[in-house]
Structures are given as structure tokens and as C-alpha cells.
Motif scaffolding. Sequence first.
Motif, mmCIF file in Angstrom:
data_model
loop_
_atom_site.group_PDB
_atom_site.id
_atom_site.type_symbol
_atom_site.label_atom_id
_atom_site.label_comp_id
_atom_site.label_asym_id
_atom_site.label_seq_id
_atom_site.Cartn_x
_atom_site.Cartn_y
_atom_site.Cartn_z
ATOM 1 N N PHE A 261 0.830 -1.217 0.000
ATOM 2 C CA PHE A 261 0.000 0.000 0.000
ATOM 3 C C PHE A 261 0.862 1.263 0.000
ATOM 4 O O PHE A 261 0.560 2.239 0.673
ATOM 5 N N THR B 214 1.772 -5.311 -2.694
ATOM 6 C CA THR B 214 0.426 -4.810 -2.973
ATOM 7 C C THR B 214 -0.194 -5.580 -4.134
ATOM 8 O O THR B 214 -1.374 -5.930 -4.096
ATOM 9 N N ARG C 119 -6.629 -2.822 2.687
ATOM 10 C CA ARG C 119 -5.862 -1.575 2.816
ATOM 11 C C ARG C 119 -5.171 -1.515 4.140
ATOM 12 O O ARG C 119 -5.524 -1.914 5.157
#
Length: 187
Positions: free
Chosen positions: A74, A85, A187
Motif C-alpha cells: 500500500f 500490494t 488496505r
Amino acid sequence: AVTPLEQIRRVALLGDPELDALVTKHWGKLQGASREEKLAEVRRLNNDLRAAVGNPVRGKDLFKKHCAGCHQLFGEGAKVGPDLTTANRKDRDFLLVSLVDPGSVIRKEFVSLVIVTRSGRIVTGLPIARDDASITLVDSKSEKLVLPMSEVEELNESPVSLMPDDLYRQFKPEELRDLFGYLQSER
């Protein structure tokens, strides 16, 4: 002083009979875990992960402490190793195998080099820049080293990942669950 096993393995990779004899004399035969032993570790860790749900907030702190020196997630962390990610983070087995056996698949852009200098120093790292005059490596601690090419005696690709293959042993089961809670979060 304690010499990390990964450094000793890198010396053994040079294939120098004299160095091999010294390694054997001081540390014994270097036997990595077999594929079966690594798969058994993956199964054991999978059982630990299934036991409860991890806390992604605590997992983020663990990621920053143990992983962000080399990996991004992230947008946070360093770019020494692959950006996690975009990795296959939903596949828990994939993540576990990558953690337990990081050398099983090393993408071409993350193959590190073992360099022997004219003075006999052995340096290992990921090449991030190279020209006729020098080569720049970054090590597993994200530290850069610029070596003049005139100092390079020998340069070989390392079949060993920069990522230590015993990193997962530092985590208690609940910490591993927290880390995976963060690694597999949105996230």
C-alpha cells in the motif's frame, strides 16, 4: 560474534574448495531444509493461521518492523524485494511458501549478486545501478554499497534469495495471524 547462516551459505555458494573446508570446519555441513520439511512448516503455519482471525492493525506494525525494510505494501516500505500490494495476497498458501521458502522462485529482477573484491571481501546484494566504472548494490537492510568495478574480482548471480528463509520463526502464532490479517487486507 554470531555469523548469520545466510552469510555462511553465500560463502559456500562460491564453490571454492578452501572456503568450503573452512565452512565445514567451523560450522559443519550446511544442510538446508528439504522441500518436504518446508511443506510441513507451511502446513503447520496454515494450522496456526486457521486457529483464529488476526488483527490487521497489529499486523501493520509487524509488517513495518520485519518486512517494510525490503517490501512495499500500500505504498509503504522499501523496494528491495517485490511490491506485495500486487502480489497474490489472497492465496494464503502462496504467501506462506514465499515466507518459508523465499528462494523457491526468485523473479529475474530480484536475483542478487555475490561479489568477491580484490581484497577478498564478499559482498551480496541486489544490483540497482551499474556502469563501466561501478556497481551499486542494496542489501537486505536496504543499505546501498557502491563498488568500483576495478575492485571487483569475481561476480556471480546468487541462487539464494536476499530474504532470510527463517524470518517466519520470529513470529508467535498470534503475531503471524496479525501479520497475515494485514497482508491479506484491502488496505
